[in-house]
Scaffold this motif. Structure first.
Motif, mmCIF file in Angstrom:
data_model
loop_
_atom_site.group_PDB
_atom_site.id
_atom_site.type_symbol
_atom_site.label_atom_id
_atom_site.label_comp_id
_atom_site.label_asym_id
_atom_site.label_seq_id
_atom_site.Cartn_x
_atom_site.Cartn_y
_atom_site.Cartn_z
ATOM 1 N N LEU A 59 0.854 -1.187 0.000
ATOM 2 C CA LEU A 59 0.000 0.000 0.000
ATOM 3 C C LEU A 59 0.883 1.227 0.000
ATOM 4 O O LEU A 59 1.783 1.362 0.842
ATOM 5 C CB LEU A 59 -0.919 0.003 1.223
ATOM 6 N N GLY A 60 0.641 2.144 -0.943
ATOM 7 C CA GLY A 60 1.466 3.333 -1.055
ATOM 8 C C GLY A 60 0.636 4.603 -1.048
ATOM 9 O O GLY A 60 -0.532 4.610 -1.465
ATOM 10 N N PHE A 61 1.248 5.688 -0.580
ATOM 11 C CA PHE A 61 0.628 7.006 -0.567
ATOM 12 C C PHE A 61 1.558 7.961 -1.308
ATOM 13 O O PHE A 61 2.771 7.941 -1.090
ATOM 14 C CB PHE A 61 0.402 7.499 0.863
ATOM 15 N N GLY A 62 0.976 8.795 -2.188
ATOM 16 C CA GLY A 62 1.841 9.664 -2.967
ATOM 17 C C GLY A 62 1.152 10.925 -3.427
ATOM 18 O O GLY A 62 -0.064 11.084 -3.346
ATOM 19 N N ALA A 63 1.963 11.818 -3.929
ATOM 20 C CA ALA A 63 1.514 13.068 -4.529
ATOM 21 C C ALA A 63 2.544 13.447 -5.569
ATOM 22 O O ALA A 63 3.562 12.770 -5.734
ATOM 23 C CB ALA A 63 1.365 14.160 -3.472
ATOM 24 N N GLY A 64 2.286 14.532 -6.281
ATOM 25 C CA GLY A 64 3.233 14.878 -7.319
ATOM 26 C C GLY A 64 3.102 16.312 -7.770
ATOM 27 O O GLY A 64 2.468 17.135 -7.114
ATOM 28 N N GLY A 75 0.905 19.527 -7.685
ATOM 29 C CA GLY A 75 -0.382 18.926 -7.991
ATOM 30 C C GLY A 75 -1.306 18.973 -6.785
ATOM 31 O O GLY A 75 -0.874 18.903 -5.629
ATOM 32 N N ALA A 76 -2.600 19.096 -7.062
ATOM 33 C CA ALA A 76 -3.579 19.164 -5.979
ATOM 34 C C ALA A 76 -4.201 17.808 -5.688
ATOM 35 O O ALA A 76 -5.099 17.714 -4.872
ATOM 36 C CB ALA A 76 -4.675 20.164 -6.346
ATOM 37 N N THR A 77 -3.736 16.764 -6.375
ATOM 38 C CA THR A 77 -4.315 15.433 -6.227
ATOM 39 C C THR A 77 -3.425 14.558 -5.351
ATOM 40 O O THR A 77 -2.213 14.498 -5.552
ATOM 41 C CB THR A 77 -4.499 14.761 -7.598
ATOM 42 N N VAL A 78 -4.038 13.907 -4.401
ATOM 43 C CA VAL A 78 -3.351 12.937 -3.548
ATOM 44 C C VAL A 78 -3.730 11.545 -4.025
ATOM 45 O O VAL A 78 -4.917 11.245 -4.217
ATOM 46 C CB VAL A 78 -3.734 13.129 -2.068
ATOM 47 N N ASN A 79 -2.735 10.700 -4.239
ATOM 48 C CA ASN A 79 -2.961 9.351 -4.755
ATOM 49 C C ASN A 79 -2.677 8.306 -3.686
ATOM 50 O O ASN A 79 -1.849 8.515 -2.796
ATOM 51 C CB ASN A 79 -2.064 9.064 -5.962
ATOM 52 N N MET A 80 -3.368 7.186 -3.802
ATOM 53 C CA MET A 80 -3.088 6.013 -2.995
ATOM 54 C C MET A 80 -3.054 4.827 -3.939
ATOM 55 O O MET A 80 -3.867 4.759 -4.868
ATOM 56 C CB MET A 80 -4.142 5.818 -1.911
ATOM 57 N N LYS A 81 -2.120 3.923 -3.748
ATOM 58 C CA LYS A 81 -2.004 2.773 -4.653
ATOM 59 C C LYS A 81 -1.897 1.493 -3.840
ATOM 60 O O LYS A 81 -1.066 1.394 -2.939
ATOM 61 C CB LYS A 81 -0.794 2.914 -5.572
ATOM 62 N N TYR A 82 -2.765 0.532 -4.163
ATOM 63 C CA TYR A 82 -2.724 -0.771 -3.498
ATOM 64 C C TYR A 82 -2.559 -1.845 -4.564
ATOM 65 O O TYR A 82 -3.362 -1.947 -5.496
ATOM 66 C CB TYR A 82 -4.007 -1.021 -2.696
ATOM 67 N N TRP A 83 -1.510 -2.657 -4.424
ATOM 68 C CA TRP A 83 -1.220 -3.717 -5.384
ATOM 69 C C TRP A 83 -1.984 -4.978 -4.999
ATOM 70 O O TRP A 83 -1.667 -5.635 -4.003
ATOM 71 C CB TRP A 83 0.277 -3.998 -5.437
ATOM 72 N N PHE A 172 9.950 3.136 -1.618
ATOM 73 C CA PHE A 172 10.005 4.477 -2.205
ATOM 74 C C PHE A 172 10.167 4.383 -3.718
ATOM 75 O O PHE A 172 10.997 3.618 -4.219
ATOM 76 C CB PHE A 172 11.169 5.274 -1.614
ATOM 77 N N SER A 173 9.348 5.159 -4.448
ATOM 78 C CA SER A 173 9.423 5.155 -5.901
ATOM 79 C C SER A 173 9.134 6.556 -6.435
ATOM 80 O O SER A 173 8.499 7.379 -5.766
ATOM 81 C CB SER A 173 8.429 4.160 -6.504
ATOM 82 N N MET A 174 9.600 6.796 -7.651
ATOM 83 C CA MET A 174 9.316 8.030 -8.372
ATOM 84 C C MET A 174 8.932 7.666 -9.791
ATOM 85 O O MET A 174 9.265 6.577 -10.277
ATOM 86 C CB MET A 174 10.536 8.964 -8.373
ATOM 87 N N LEU A 210 5.760 10.869 -6.682
ATOM 88 C CA LEU A 210 6.543 9.996 -5.808
ATOM 89 C C LEU A 210 5.586 9.272 -4.878
ATOM 90 O O LEU A 210 4.533 9.789 -4.522
ATOM 91 C CB LEU A 210 7.597 10.763 -5.026
ATOM 92 N N PHE A 211 5.963 8.033 -4.514
ATOM 93 C CA PHE A 211 5.131 7.200 -3.647
ATOM 94 C C PHE A 211 5.976 6.681 -2.473
ATOM 95 O O PHE A 211 7.146 6.319 -2.645
ATOM 96 C CB PHE A 211 4.572 6.000 -4.412
ATOM 97 N N PHE A 212 5.353 6.665 -1.316
ATOM 98 C CA PHE A 212 5.932 6.029 -0.135
ATOM 99 C C PHE A 212 5.054 4.821 0.204
ATOM 100 O O PHE A 212 3.852 4.970 0.430
ATOM 101 C CB PHE A 212 5.990 6.995 1.054
ATOM 102 N N TYR A 213 5.664 3.642 0.251
ATOM 103 C CA TYR A 213 4.937 2.408 0.507
ATOM 104 C C TYR A 213 5.124 1.949 1.955
ATOM 105 O O TYR A 213 6.202 2.126 2.536
ATOM 106 C CB TYR A 213 5.400 1.302 -0.442
#
Length: 215
Positions: A59-64, A75-83, A172-174, A210-213
């Motif tokens: 599970l990752g949380f990111g913005a850009g 960016g004004a959007t906050v993203n969350m990513k779950y694999w 951590f990813s970009m 960028l994402f922090f998992y």
């Protein structure tokens, strides 16, 4: 007389021989019963350990930042990513904005979305993801909707997404991505617009993120 004694001796000898034979047969041990060998139990093979670059369950949380017309803006959007698996991910997005001043009406935006992403190609540390999803937007006030109207803008959109994500570590990813509203329906009061396009520059965003998992 001698013949009678000879027959008697021969008879006694025969009786003794058959008596010994019967005694030996009675004392012979009975054969041991055959042991039944149970068939080996089927064992379930242990699952193979996941490789170090497998992202299943992460599970990752990111913005850009978003590329503007002449510069890069946050960016004004906050993203969350779950694999869900190593090649399939769900990415919710949320954009919230609020502006208020002592002159004029307050301006606000609330725009949730969710995309399903598929990874058709990957290496040890880099992944290409493509996908699509569903998004909504509710907004009031300039610049989305004129500040003079009391109506709330309602948008329904189907965004498409393509991006490359590079993992420096597993947490951590970009990356960079392009997102465009393939279908966009916008309603403000009695007026509405409806667009289907893949090159609508008004809704295309070039994003560096960028994402922090979680570990």
């Amino acid at each position: 007389m001698n013949k009678l004694q000879g027959k008697l001796v021969a008879g006694l000898a025969a009786l003794a021989f058959f008596g010994l034979l019967g005694s030996a047969h009675a004392q012979a041990p009975a054969p041991a019963p055959m042991e039944t060998v149970a068939p080996p139990m089927m064992q379930t093979p242990a699952p193979a350990p996941m490789s170090s670059d497998n992202m299943s369950g992460q599970l990752g949380f990111g913005a850009g930042v978003t590329a503007g017309t002449s510069f890069v803006v946050p960016g004004a959007t906050v993203n969350m990513k779950y694999w869900l698996s190593d090649v399939l991910a769900i990415m919710p997005q949320l954009s919230i904005g609020l502006h208020s001043a002592n002159v004029g009406n307050a301006q606000w935006t609330f725009a949730p979305a969710a995309l399903a992403l598929y990874c058709p190609w990957k290496t040890t540390s880099t992944r290409l993801s493509v996908g699509a999803g569903l998004g909504l937007r509710f907004a009031k006030g300039a610049p989305v909707a004129p500040a003079t109207t009391a109506d709330t803008e309602i948008d329904i959109r189907l965004p498409v997404y393509a991006g490359v994500e590079h993992f420096f570590t597993k947490w951590f990813s970009m990356g960079v991505a392009v997102q465009n509203d393939f279908l966009a329906y916008r309603k403000l009061g009695s007026a509405y617009t409806f667009d289907i396009t893949i090159d609508n520059m008004a809704t295309t965003q070039a994003i560096g993120f960028l994402f922090f998992y979680t570990d």
